[in-house]
Design an enzyme around this catalytic site. Sequence first.
Site, short mmCIF file in Angstrom:
data_model
loop_
_atom_site.label_atom_id
_atom_site.label_comp_id
_atom_site.label_asym_id
_atom_site.label_seq_id
_atom_site.Cartn_x
_atom_site.Cartn_y
_atom_site.Cartn_z
N ARG A 128 1.02 11.82 88.73
CA ARG A 128 1.87 12.74 87.93
C ARG A 128 3.11 12.03 87.36
O ARG A 128 4.10 12.69 87.02
CB ARG A 128 2.28 13.96 88.74
N LYS A 150 6.75 8.77 73.07
CA LYS A 150 5.43 9.30 72.70
C LYS A 150 4.36 8.37 73.25
O LYS A 150 4.41 7.16 73.01
CB LYS A 150 5.30 9.40 71.18
N GLU A 192 7.65 0.78 58.37
CA GLU A 192 8.44 1.66 59.26
C GLU A 192 9.92 1.26 59.24
O GLU A 192 10.80 2.11 59.37
CB GLU A 192 7.89 1.60 60.69
N LYS A 234 16.40 5.31 65.46
CA LYS A 234 15.41 6.15 66.14
C LYS A 234 16.06 6.85 67.35
O LYS A 234 15.79 8.02 67.62
CB LYS A 234 14.20 5.31 66.57
N GLU A 244 10.39 16.89 69.17
CA GLU A 244 10.00 17.09 67.77
C GLU A 244 9.94 18.55 67.35
O GLU A 244 9.00 19.00 66.68
CB GLU A 244 8.64 16.41 67.52
N ARG A 248 13.49 15.40 64.86
CA ARG A 248 12.53 14.29 65.04
C ARG A 248 11.45 14.31 63.97
O ARG A 248 10.83 13.28 63.69
CB ARG A 248 11.93 14.32 66.45
N ASN A 252 8.78 11.47 60.48
CA ASN A 252 7.47 11.52 59.81
C ASN A 252 7.58 11.29 58.30
O ASN A 252 6.60 11.48 57.57
CB ASN A 252 6.78 12.87 60.08
N HIS A 255 4.74 9.97 56.25
CA HIS A 255 3.53 10.05 57.08
C HIS A 255 2.53 11.10 56.61
O HIS A 255 1.34 10.96 56.89
CB HIS A 255 3.91 10.30 58.54
N HIS A 259 -0.66 9.23 56.41
CA HIS A 259 -1.78 9.43 57.34
C HIS A 259 -3.07 9.72 56.60
O HIS A 259 -4.15 9.29 57.01
CB HIS A 259 -1.48 10.60 58.30
N HIS A 271 -1.18 0.85 59.15
CA HIS A 271 -0.37 2.06 59.24
C HIS A 271 0.92 1.95 58.42
O HIS A 271 1.29 2.85 57.66
CB HIS A 271 -0.04 2.33 60.71
#
Length: 368
Positions: A128, A150, A192, A234, A244, A248, A252, A255, A259, A271
């Site tokens: 956990r 993330k 990025e 960041k 998010e 946050r 994106n 993106h 994406h 990417h």
Amino acid sequence: MSDKGMGTRLVHVGAASRAYDVHVGAGTLDELGSIVHKTGNGRTCVITETNVGPLYANAVENSLREASIDVAERLTFPAGEPSKNLAVLGGLLEGLAERELTRDDAVIALGGGVTGDIAGLAAALYLRGIRVIQVPTSLLAMVDSSVGGKTAVDLAAGKNLVGAFWQPSAVVADVRCLASVPRSLFVDSCGEVIKHAVLADAALLDELTERPLSSSASDEERLARVVTRNVEIKRDVVAADEREHGARQTLNLGHTIGHAIEAASDFTLGHGSCVAAGLCMMARAAAHKGWCTGETSARIVRCVAAHGLPTGSDLPADLLLHYMAHDKKRHGDSVNIVVPAEIGRAEVRRVSLGELRELVALGREGDE
Ligand code: GLY
């Protein structure tokens, strides 16, 4: 940010679930043992992949042993995005159990974005949750994926569909590792870096346009400065909105269309390149809609072009729309898009899929 001897810079991330430091410098891997020691007692297990492991895992484990930290037998998985799946994750979890790691112990995630994501998720799930120290070796991982917590693996239905928010206990970024990154991959990651500059630092955007980023050893000091600034940008966003729900989402930027380009190219385009193309298309569309000036859009496109990254895509709008409609961030029939309002400030706007089609058309190249 503060200097910490021998040129190492320190960025403190005050995320709601855990606070930690990001250590950026040239030769920082030598300090890893003492940094890990400060995060807690216990054993460690390095998780890495077949390209990065042979380059740095011995140095990392030696640094840990020099700090009197017990090192379990390392876990190595095949390099590449196809490894970011539930089967490899299961193998890593079994490996941690076979090594009898306990809740006092820690995972050392050594590698690029794939390693950080899957090793971070293994650490989040095992017992956990045990400590993870992120040791990013690619530019993308240093400026983006190692910071903010993330973690994820992919499903057949899409990328990063299974994951957890699990903040690291420390991040150690040694810009000397960037010398071993293939040039095309380094340039790809600049997408990025440019995104962060557009979000929060107009002076950095202008600097990058005049002098595109390079991984050359003679540029170590500049690399450390630029990586540190990206981590600060960041950090500010993550500290305000770890999960998010609001701010946050601005990370994106580029993106939504990016994406879709990535998926439509069957992930043959990097990417960062797709984010760069998506960023330019959204900027052009925003200028057409009056959401930003033409000059703002042109400055973004100039910086992307200076790095040799794509400034748009010729893929059919219907194909891009198909992938955008299946984006995991869709809300019913609408999508939250991120728009550059000016250099240094972005806005989140909710648009329908029909409006998104119009934006893709407005974002096409040739109208600068
Ligand atoms: N890469 C975007 C985020 O971490 O939220």
